[in-house]
Design a protein around this motif. Structure first.
Motif, PDB file in Angstrom:
ATOM      1  N   GLY A  38       0.818  -1.213   0.000  1.00 50.60           N
ATOM      2  CA  GLY A  38       0.000   0.000   0.000  1.00 50.60           C
ATOM      3  C   GLY A  38       0.847   1.255   0.000  1.00 50.60           C
ATOM      4  N   LEU A  39       1.929   1.255   0.773  1.00 47.10           N
ATOM      5  CA  LEU A  39       2.826   2.418   0.792  1.00 47.10           C
ATOM      6  C   LEU A  39       3.475   2.639  -0.561  1.00 47.10           C
ATOM      7  CD1 LEU A  39       4.535   2.067   4.280  1.00 47.10           C
ATOM      8  CD2 LEU A  39       3.007   3.889   3.546  1.00 47.10           C
ATOM      9  N   VAL A  40       3.960   1.564  -1.166  1.00 47.21           N
ATOM     10  CA  VAL A  40       4.633   1.691  -2.461  1.00 47.21           C
ATOM     11  C   VAL A  40       3.653   2.126  -3.548  1.00 47.21           C
ATOM     12  CG1 VAL A  40       5.790   0.367  -4.268  1.00 47.21           C
ATOM     13  CG2 VAL A  40       6.494   0.094  -1.902  1.00 47.21           C
ATOM     14  N   LEU A  41       2.482   1.484  -3.612  1.00 40.88           N
ATOM     15  CA  LEU A  41       1.507   1.850  -4.631  1.00 40.88           C
ATOM     16  C   LEU A  41       0.937   3.242  -4.409  1.00 40.88           C
ATOM     17  CD1 LEU A  41      -0.387  -1.515  -5.131  1.00 40.88           C
ATOM     18  CD2 LEU A  41       1.163  -0.388  -6.707  1.00 40.88           C
ATOM     19  N   GLY A  42       0.692   3.604  -3.157  1.00 41.55           N
ATOM     20  CA  GLY A  42       0.171   4.941  -2.863  1.00 41.55           C
ATOM     21  C   GLY A  42       1.168   6.024  -3.237  1.00 41.55           C
ATOM     22  N   ALA A  43       2.428   5.822  -2.898  1.00 42.33           N
ATOM     23  CA  ALA A  43       3.455   6.804  -3.258  1.00 42.33           C
ATOM     24  C   ALA A  43       3.644   6.866  -4.768  1.00 42.33           C
ATOM     25  CB  ALA A  43       4.771   6.461  -2.565  1.00 42.33           C
ATOM     26  N   GLY A  44       3.621   5.719  -5.424  1.00 40.85           N
ATOM     27  CA  GLY A  44       3.769   5.701  -6.882  1.00 40.85           C
ATOM     28  C   GLY A  44       2.613   6.393  -7.583  1.00 40.85           C
ATOM     29  N   LEU A  45       1.403   6.117  -7.129  1.00 39.49           N
ATOM     30  CA  LEU A  45       0.237   6.771  -7.724  1.00 39.49           C
ATOM     31  C   LEU A  45       0.262   8.270  -7.473  1.00 39.49           C
ATOM     32  CD1 LEU A  45      -2.393   6.290  -9.264  1.00 39.49           C
ATOM     33  CD2 LEU A  45      -3.534   6.111  -7.060  1.00 39.49           C
ATOM     34  N   TRP A  46       0.682   8.662  -6.270  1.00 37.56           N
ATOM     35  CA  TRP A  46       0.776  10.090  -5.967  1.00 37.56           C
ATOM     36  C   TRP A  46       1.783  10.772  -6.882  1.00 37.56           C
ATOM     37  CZ3 TRP A  46       4.630  13.381  -4.244  1.00 37.56           C
ATOM     38  CH2 TRP A  46       4.200  14.646  -3.845  1.00 37.56           C
ATOM     39  N   LEU A  47       2.920  10.124  -7.121  1.00 41.62           N
ATOM     40  CA  LEU A  47       3.917  10.703  -8.021  1.00 41.62           C
ATOM     41  C   LEU A  47       3.386  10.830  -9.440  1.00 41.62           C
ATOM     42  CD1 LEU A  47       7.214   8.996  -6.830  1.00 41.62           C
ATOM     43  CD2 LEU A  47       6.629  11.413  -6.677  1.00 41.62           C
ATOM     44  N   VAL A  48       2.672   9.803  -9.903  1.00 44.69           N
ATOM     45  CA  VAL A  48       2.110   9.850 -11.254  1.00 44.69           C
ATOM     46  C   VAL A  48       1.071  10.952 -11.360  1.00 44.69           C
ATOM     47  CG1 VAL A  48       0.655   8.574 -12.878  1.00 44.69           C
ATOM     48  CG2 VAL A  48       2.614   7.460 -11.836  1.00 44.69           C
ATOM     49  N   VAL A  49       0.173  11.025 -10.383  1.00 46.08           N
ATOM     50  CA  VAL A  49      -0.871  12.055 -10.408  1.00 46.08           C
ATOM     51  C   VAL A  49      -0.249  13.428 -10.313  1.00 46.08           C
ATOM     52  CG1 VAL A  49      -2.786  13.030  -9.066  1.00 46.08           C
ATOM     53  CG2 VAL A  49      -2.740  10.602  -9.572  1.00 46.08           C
ATOM     54  N   ASN A  50       0.711  13.579  -9.428  1.00 39.59           N
ATOM     55  CA  ASN A  50       1.335  14.888  -9.248  1.00 39.59           C
ATOM     56  C   ASN A  50       2.106  15.313 -10.489  1.00 39.59           C
ATOM     57  OD1 ASN A  50       2.111  17.245  -7.901  1.00 39.59           O
ATOM     58  ND2 ASN A  50       4.010  16.310  -7.215  1.00 39.59           N
ATOM     59  N   ARG A  51       2.902  14.422 -11.019  1.00 38.03           N
ATOM     60  CA  ARG A  51       3.743  14.793 -12.163  1.00 38.03           C
ATOM     61  C   ARG A  51       2.953  14.897 -13.459  1.00 38.03           C
ATOM     62  NH1 ARG A  51       9.431  11.621 -11.331  1.00 38.03           N
ATOM     63  NH2 ARG A  51      10.070  12.806  -9.521  1.00 38.03           N
ATOM     64  N   GLN A  52       2.119  13.917 -13.730  1.00 36.17           N
ATOM     65  CA  GLN A  52       1.438  13.876 -15.018  1.00 36.17           C
ATOM     66  C   GLN A  52       0.218  14.789 -15.074  1.00 36.17           C
ATOM     67  OE1 GLN A  52       2.669  12.247 -17.653  1.00 36.17           O
ATOM     68  NE2 GLN A  52       4.409  11.683 -16.365  1.00 36.17           N
ATOM     69  N   ILE A  53      -0.656  14.660 -14.105  1.00 32.14           N
ATOM     70  CA  ILE A  53      -1.929  15.367 -14.197  1.00 32.14           C
ATOM     71  C   ILE A  53      -1.829  16.795 -13.668  1.00 32.14           C
ATOM     72  CG2 ILE A  53      -4.336  15.344 -13.444  1.00 32.14           C
ATOM     73  CD1 ILE A  53      -4.131  12.278 -13.452  1.00 32.14           C
ATOM     74  N   VAL A  54      -1.397  16.951 -12.427  1.00 34.22           N
ATOM     75  CA  VAL A  54      -1.377  18.283 -11.825  1.00 34.22           C
ATOM     76  C   VAL A  54      -0.347  19.173 -12.516  1.00 34.22           C
ATOM     77  CG1 VAL A  54      -0.988  19.568  -9.700  1.00 34.22           C
ATOM     78  CG2 VAL A  54      -2.220  17.415  -9.615  1.00 34.22           C
ATOM     79  N   CYS A  55       0.870  18.699 -12.635  1.00 31.72           N
ATOM     80  CA  CYS A  55       1.898  19.522 -13.291  1.00 31.72           C
ATOM     81  C   CYS A  55       1.572  19.750 -14.771  1.00 31.72           C
ATOM     82  CB  CYS A  55       3.274  18.875 -13.130  1.00 31.72           C
ATOM     83  SG  CYS A  55       3.857  18.877 -11.433  1.00 31.72           S
ATOM     84  N   GLY A  56       0.999  18.742 -15.419  1.00 34.87           N
ATOM     85  CA  GLY A  56       0.601  18.912 -16.819  1.00 34.87           C
ATOM     86  C   GLY A  56      -0.490  19.959 -16.979  1.00 34.87           C
ATOM     87  N   ALA A  57      -1.481  19.944 -16.090  1.00 35.08           N
ATOM     88  CA  ALA A  57      -2.558  20.933 -16.162  1.00 35.08           C
ATOM     89  C   ALA A  57      -2.043  22.334 -15.875  1.00 35.08           C
ATOM     90  CB  ALA A  57      -3.669  20.564 -15.183  1.00 35.08           C
ATOM     91  N   VAL A  58      -1.168  22.458 -14.895  1.00 39.00           N
ATOM     92  CA  VAL A  58      -0.619  23.777 -14.553  1.00 39.00           C
ATOM     93  C   VAL A  58       0.260  24.301 -15.684  1.00 39.00           C
ATOM     94  CG1 VAL A  58       0.943  24.963 -12.964  1.00 39.00           C
ATOM     95  CG2 VAL A  58      -0.812  23.451 -12.076  1.00 39.00           C
ATOM     96  N   SER A  59       1.092  23.461 -16.259  1.00 40.61           N
ATOM     97  CA  SER A  59       1.941  23.925 -17.365  1.00 40.61           C
ATOM     98  C   SER A  59       1.096  24.249 -18.599  1.00 40.61           C
ATOM     99  CB  SER A  59       3.014  22.891 -17.701  1.00 40.61           C
ATOM    100  OG  SER A  59       2.412  21.694 -18.125  1.00 40.61           O
ATOM    101  N   PHE A  60      -0.007  23.511 -18.818  1.00 45.29           N
ATOM    102  CA  PHE A  60      -0.909  23.825 -19.923  1.00 45.29           C
ATOM    103  C   PHE A  60      -1.550  25.198 -19.718  1.00 45.29           C
ATOM    104  CE2 PHE A  60      -5.291  23.824 -21.531  1.00 45.29           C
ATOM    105  CZ  PHE A  60      -5.039  23.724 -22.884  1.00 45.29           C
ATOM    106  N   LEU A  61      -1.978  25.455 -18.486  1.00 45.38           N
ATOM    107  CA  LEU A  61      -2.592  26.762 -18.202  1.00 45.38           C
ATOM    108  C   LEU A  61      -1.582  27.892 -18.342  1.00 45.38           C
ATOM    109  CD1 LEU A  61      -4.900  25.875 -15.185  1.00 45.38           C
ATOM    110  CD2 LEU A  61      -5.597  26.491 -17.501  1.00 45.38           C
ATOM    111  N   LYS A  62      -0.339  27.648 -17.927  1.00 47.42           N
ATOM    112  CA  LYS A  62       0.696  28.672 -18.075  1.00 47.42           C
ATOM    113  C   LYS A  62       1.008  28.919 -19.540  1.00 47.42           C
ATOM    114  CE  LYS A  62       3.097  28.131 -13.683  1.00 47.42           C
ATOM    115  NZ  LYS A  62       4.343  27.715 -13.043  1.00 47.42           N
ATOM    116  N   ALA A  63       1.091  27.848 -20.332  1.00 42.83           N
ATOM    117  CA  ALA A  63       1.391  27.986 -21.762  1.00 42.83           C
ATOM    118  C   ALA A  63       0.247  28.676 -22.498  1.00 42.83           C
ATOM    119  CB  ALA A  63       1.656  26.620 -22.374  1.00 42.83           C
ATOM    120  N   LYS A  64      -0.953  28.477 -22.008  1.00 43.96           N
ATOM    121  CA  LYS A  64      -2.121  29.094 -22.621  1.00 43.96           C
ATOM    122  C   LYS A  64      -2.180  30.593 -22.328  1.00 43.96           C
ATOM    123  CE  LYS A  64      -7.077  28.315 -22.940  1.00 43.96           C
ATOM    124  NZ  LYS A  64      -8.215  27.614 -22.366  1.00 43.96           N
TER     125      LYS A  64
END
Length: 109
Positions: A38-64
């Protein structure tokens, strides 16, 4: 009260520490495995969500060319949604005693 320092109160006595040790030793190996997974999967999912979705959305909004306030609002809304989801998982882990759900939710925070 502590006899060596009268103003200091002991939080745990040796009996409490022994009881905590015994309760940790009573946990089965499969439950420790669920906790670690659970710790490994939770941390991995958090990294994926943080890097891919949140950072991607923020960089998209900045580029826009979006101003900083809507970008910060979008980022905080996504963070709040993740916090509520992990809080729900943590509550579910208390209802259904599950080491996996508990550690998954704690790693996500």
């Amino acid at each position: 009260m502590n006899r060596f320092n009268p103003g200091v109160t002991m939080f745990f006595s040796s009996r409490h520490i022994q009881e905590m040790r015994d309760s940790l030793l009573a946990i089965a190996a499969t439950e420790w495995l669920f906790l670690a997974c659970g710790l490994v999967l939770g941390a991995g999912l958090w990294l994926v969500v943080n890097r891919q979705i949140v950072c991607g959305a923020v960089s998209f909004l900045k580029a826009k060319g979006t101003k900083p306030n809507p970008t910060a609002f979008c980022e905080s809304a996504m963070g709040a949604a993740i916090l509520v989801l992990n809080g729900g998982l943590l509550y579910l882990a208390t209802l259904l005693p599950s080491y996996f759900l508990f550690s998954f939710a704690v790693a996500g925070f």
